[in-house]
Design an enzyme around this catalytic site. Structure first.
Site, PDB file in Angstrom:
ATOM      1  CD  GLU A  96       2.074   3.583   7.558  1.00  0.00           C
ATOM      2  OE1 GLU A  96       0.827   4.205   7.738  1.00  0.00           O
ATOM      3  OE2 GLU A  96       2.530   2.288   7.843  1.00  0.00           O
ATOM      4  NE  ARG A 147      -6.526  -3.490   0.861  1.00  0.00           N
ATOM      5  CZ  ARG A 147      -7.961  -3.315   1.121  1.00  0.00           C
ATOM      6  NH1 ARG A 147      -8.578  -3.484   0.262  1.00  0.00           N
ATOM      7  NH2 ARG A 147      -8.186  -2.828   2.485  1.00  0.00           N
ATOM      8  CG  HIS A 185      -0.868   5.616   3.843  1.00  0.00           C
ATOM      9  ND1 HIS A 185      -1.844   4.961   3.831  1.00  0.00           N
ATOM     10  CD2 HIS A 185       0.053   4.735   4.613  1.00  0.00           C
ATOM     11  CE1 HIS A 185      -1.836   3.623   4.455  1.00  0.00           C
ATOM     12  NE2 HIS A 185      -0.448   3.668   4.870  1.00  0.00           N
ATOM     13  CD  GLN A 218      -0.859  -0.471   3.862  1.00  0.00           C
ATOM     14  OE1 GLN A 218      -1.240   0.644   4.612  1.00  0.00           O
ATOM     15  NE2 GLN A 218      -1.744  -1.524   3.725  1.00  0.00           N
ATOM     16  CG  HIS A 226       3.827   1.135   3.608  1.00  0.00           C
ATOM     17  ND1 HIS A 226       3.531   2.283   3.099  1.00  0.00           N
ATOM     18  CD2 HIS A 226       2.991   0.794   4.858  1.00  0.00           C
ATOM     19  CE1 HIS A 226       2.535   2.490   3.716  1.00  0.00           C
ATOM     20  NE2 HIS A 226       1.863   1.650   4.562  1.00  0.00           N
TER      21      HIS A 226
HETATM   22 ZN    ZN Z   1       0.398   1.799   5.982  1.00  0.00          ZN
END
Ligand code: ZN
Length: 326
Positions: A114, A191, A97, A95, A171
């Site tokens: 993240e 995704r 972001h 995925q 990642h």
């Molecule tokens: Zn993630």
């Protein structure tokens, strides 16, 4: 303003890759497929509840909205961070972001940078971090042709590793990883590849190829520099894992009794192992693994005493200046 920590009770999420390992933190799991515990969350998909003191029973999102003085008078319209524990028993989807600008335009929420602290990793555990495409055309071709072995970069992981995962990074977390994740408070995931898995009803999970191709960083082969530094206090070791745009993350190892002073910011704390107590404004609070709490702005100093060495992950949000949507 009362000077007290905010201990939290939070929400479990079932995932096709989840399991039962979070029981080790003393949690009562709703089933054996728990993938995520949203340990400190003001996000509408799973909000934490305060369990002690003056604000017992309050939801974190409401507390943040109505008592901004507890949160450094932050101008961010939403509680900006989300702390999760993830139990990966299989690969999570590959995925990416979006950043704040793309997420504001397309999803109406924050982007997501993240980071992961590896609480434990089984021998041979791996993650995917980064990709090999040099141009967006090459990336698009490799994705549309499903050339996953050529495109995706696998990295071995071990207990205690830390990975900073900025928005735009390809990642995936692999099987055998128990991870504490600190992220911007967002639930937007694009995704790229889901290993052709089907859920219990026989359905494939949705992919988001065009949005992924839009937001993936090119080139994508930069592994993060993991330059951590450690400061020694009386009976405590403070390791700086990252100082980033949205948060600073520290690992605290407290081995005896230690005194801490705090800035006007608020901090998020997660106890990963050990036992002891926290003393704030003359009151004692028991600490044990699996506890998550916030030290709000009015708390300027405190003691932590370990009976059994306390390992904690602590995050310091960048106090936002109102650049977020809503
Ligand atoms: Zn993630």
């Amino acid at each position: 303003m009362t000077k007290e920590p905010l201990f939290l009770n939070s929400v479990f999420h079932e995932k096709i890759w989840g399991g039962g390992h979070l029981k080790a933190f003393g949690y009562q799991l709703p089933n054996e497929k728990v993938g995520e515990y949203w340990a400190i969350s003001g996000h509408p998909h799973g909000v934490s509840t305060v369990i002690n003191g003056e604000y017992a029973g309050w939801k974190l999102d409401k507390l943040y909205t109505e008592h901004r003085e507890l949160f450094a008078n932050s101008e961010s319209p939403v509680f900006p961070l989300l702390t999760k524990i993830l139990d990966a028993n299989d690969w999570l989807s590959v995925q990416v972001h979006p950043d704040d600008a793309y997420a504001a335009e397309h999803e109406g929420e924050l982007g997501k940078t993240e980071c992961w602290y590896v609480i434990s990793a089984e021998p041979g555990a791996e993650i995917i971090y980064g990709h090999t495409a040099k141009t967006r055309e090459e990336l698009s071709q490799m994705i549309h042709h499903g050339e996953w072995d050529k495109l995706l970069t696998k990295v071995p992981v071990k207990t205690g590793d830390f990975f900073y995962v900025p928005s735009g990074t390809m990642h995936a977390i692999g099987a055998g990883c128990l991870i504490l994740e600190t992220q911007q408070s967002s639930d937007t995931t694009y995704r790229v590849y889901d290993f052709d898995r089907r859920d219990k009803d026989g359905n494939l999970r949705e992919l988001h190829l065009e949005k992924s191709i839009d937001v993936l960083t090119i080139p994508g082969d930069h592994l993060p520099d993991n330059h951590t530094k450690t400061a020694l206090l009386d009976n405590a070791e403070i390791t700086t894992l990252v100082e980033g745009e949205f948060f600073d993350i520290y690992k605290w190892l407290v081995t005896g009794s230690s005194y801490f002073e705090k800035t006007d910011n608020y901090v998020l704390c997660s106890v990963l192992s050990g036992e002891g107590n926290l003393r704030v404004d003359g009151k004692n609070y028991a600490l044990e693994k699996g506890n998550h709490f916030i030290l709000p702005t009015p708390v300027n100093d405190f003691y932590i005493t370990a009976l059994d060495p306390l390992e904690m992950i602590v995050s310091n949000p960048a106090v936002a200046k109102g650049e977020i949507v809503h």
